[in-house]
Design an enzyme around this catalytic site. Structure first.
Site, PDB file in Angstrom:
ATOM      1  N   GLY A   1      13.776  47.632  26.448  1.00 59.12           N
ATOM      2  CA  GLY A   1      13.141  48.485  27.450  1.00 59.12           C
ATOM      3  C   GLY A   1      11.726  48.018  27.729  1.00 59.12           C
TER       4      GLY A   1
ATOM      5  CG  HIS B   1      18.154  38.321  24.195  1.00 55.55           C
ATOM      6  ND1 HIS B   1      17.115  38.684  23.360  1.00 55.55           N
ATOM      7  CD2 HIS B   1      17.965  39.060  25.306  1.00 55.55           C
ATOM      8  CE1 HIS B   1      16.351  39.576  23.942  1.00 55.55           C
ATOM      9  NE2 HIS B   1      16.845  39.822  25.139  1.00 55.55           N
TER      10      HIS B   1
ATOM     11  CG  HIS C   1      20.181  50.852  35.429  1.00 54.94           C
ATOM     12  ND1 HIS C   1      18.918  50.851  34.894  1.00 54.94           N
ATOM     13  CD2 HIS C   1      20.957  50.178  34.546  1.00 54.94           C
ATOM     14  CE1 HIS C   1      18.937  50.200  33.740  1.00 54.94           C
ATOM     15  NE2 HIS C   1      20.159  49.782  33.519  1.00 54.94           N
TER      16      HIS C   1
ATOM     17  CD  GLU D   1       9.828  42.460  25.248  1.00 58.82           C
ATOM     18  OE1 GLU D   1       9.811  43.549  24.641  1.00 58.82           O
ATOM     19  OE2 GLU D   1      10.477  42.271  26.281  1.00 58.82           O
TER      20      GLU D   1
ATOM     21  CB  THR E   1      20.440  51.293  27.695  1.00 60.24           C
ATOM     22  OG1 THR E   1      19.726  50.052  27.702  1.00 60.24           O
ATOM     23  CG2 THR E   1      19.636  52.386  27.052  1.00 60.24           C
TER      24      THR E   1
ATOM     25  CG  ASP F   1      17.777  40.729  31.895  1.00 62.21           C
ATOM     26  OD1 ASP F   1      18.508  41.668  31.582  1.00 62.21           O
ATOM     27  OD2 ASP F   1      16.633  40.563  31.400  1.00 62.21           O
TER      28      ASP F   1
ATOM     29  CG  HIS G   1      13.580  43.072  23.455  1.00 59.90           C
ATOM     30  ND1 HIS G   1      14.857  43.400  23.120  1.00 59.90           N
ATOM     31  CD2 HIS G   1      13.657  42.396  24.627  1.00 59.90           C
ATOM     32  CE1 HIS G   1      15.677  42.947  24.065  1.00 59.90           C
ATOM     33  NE2 HIS G   1      14.972  42.336  24.997  1.00 59.90           N
TER      34      HIS G   1
END
Ligand code: IMP
Ligand code: ZN
Length: 354
Positions: free
Chosen positions: A172, A16, A66, A200, A99, A292, A197
């Site tokens: 997302g 993940h 990004h 959450e 993505t 992350d 996901h």
């Protein structure tokens, strides 16, 4: 071997990890320099990455990464560096997810995915000890059309590069968007695996009550993705959640757990109360991931260390956690056998019996 060294040395599997959330400060600085060759202020600009205090704020941090990955070249370097860092943490299997983004005049979604595959190809030679796979992500916030485009892209890439493209990830901002289950069904029919996901956040019913987003969670569980991410709000001690917890246990769907991510986003209040405890005690299939690693300043070794020190896991239990993750990967049977062999070899070398 002490706990820290053991967690570092363990041959681990990362199931993940979001590409743009995994970028280390070194990689971000490198990308900033590529984009702004004459600027000297990368530190100040990138420092805001460290300052966030909720899931919502965490999503703003992704905007910084990004803004630096807007060309195929930047996506290539991001991927290469991220693979190298996971390899240095003794990760032997990495399922990266990302993505695809189109940037007007600079990059198409197709080129975005091609840049990742190009990096994978080079990593295969440079870092042969790590097996690489990619999940194409669907960002719930971007709507139906983007989801449809990404699924089509994933199916086409899967036909061309089945050794790398293995599935789809539904992710997302969980506070917006839909789950697009009917689209995911199409992807599944084409042979792609699905990681979603799930649960959450809480849904605010009124100013008095928060309940897990029950309808969506039940729909996802009924759909039976191959793996689920987080399941933070499916927690036996939380109000209104025991029915969902039992449904999850019955489903036997493996759950990817990211301890530090949930703590830093404040969706779980303490490590001790993390859903890891309840799922582990119930013998439910689980694996550890970083989510992350750049945003949360963690590593997979660190996540293993936290799990061990928080929940008192012994060496053999840590090893079993690695071994059982093999079964939940989207790798081929032969690849799974090779991964098992690596972990068993390590256990023999270290005299850890399980
Ligand atoms: P990317 O897909 O490579 O651009 O990685 C960053 C993206 O991953 C974010 O914009 C989110 O869409 C997604 N993401 C990262 N962490 C989480 C999470 O904890 N929950 C849901 N989505 C996430
Ligand atoms: Zn995630």
């Amino acid at each position: 071997m002490d706990l820290e060294n053991l967690c570092q040395a363990l041959p681990k599997l990362e199931l993940h990890a979001h590409l743009n959330g995994s970028l280390s400060m070194d990689t971000l600085k490198k990308l900033y320099k590529m984009q702004n060759p004459n600027s000297k202020s990368s530190e100040d600009t990138l420092m805001s990455i460290k300052n966030f205090s909720s899931l919502g704020e965490c999503f703003k941090v992704f905007n910084i990464a990004h803004s630096l990955t807007t060309t195929p070249e930047a996506v290539f370097h991001s991927t290469y560096d991220t693979v190298k860092e996971f390899k240095e943490d003794n990760v032997i299997y990495l399922e990266l997810r990302s993505t695809p983004r189109a940037i007007e005049g600079k990059m198409t979604k197709q080129e975005y995915v091609e840049a990742i595959i190009k990096a994978f190809e080079i990593c295969k030679t440079d870092f042969p000890s790590i097996l690489l796979k990619l999940l194409i992500s669907i960002n719930r916030k971007q709507g139906y059309k983007a989801a449809q485009d990404n699924i089509e892209l994933a199916i086409n890439f899967f036909k061309k590069y089945p050794q790398y493209i293995v599935g789809l990830d539904l992710s997302g901002d969980p506070m917006t968007g839909s789950t697009f289950l009917e689209l995911l069904r199409k992807a599944r029919l084409a042979g792609l695996k699905i990681a979603a996901h799930c649960a959450e956040i809480y849904q605010m019913l009124s100013h008095l009550s928060h309940v897990p987003n029950e309808t969506e969670t039940i729909d996802i569980l009924k759909f039976k993705p191959d793996r689920l991410g987080h399941c933070t709000c499916i927690h036996p001690t939380l109000q209104g959640s025991s029915k969902l917890f039992n449904l999850l246990l019955d489903s036997k769907i493996p759950v990817e757990l990211c301890l530090t991510s949930n703590i830093q986003c404040k969706t779980v209040s303490t490590y001790e109360s993390h859903q890891f405890k309840y799922l582990f005690e119930a013998g439910h299939p689980i694996c550890l991931g970083t989510d992350d690693k750049g945003v949360f300043h963690t590593s997979l070794s660190h996540e293993y260390k936290i799990a061990s020190s928080t929940f008192g896991l012994k060496q053999e239990q840590l090893l079993k956690l690695c071994l059982s993750s093999v079964e939940y990967t989207f790798a081929t049977l032969e690849e799974k056998q090779a991964l098992l062999y690596e972990i068993e070899k390590f256990s023999k070398e270290c005299n850890i019996t399980y």
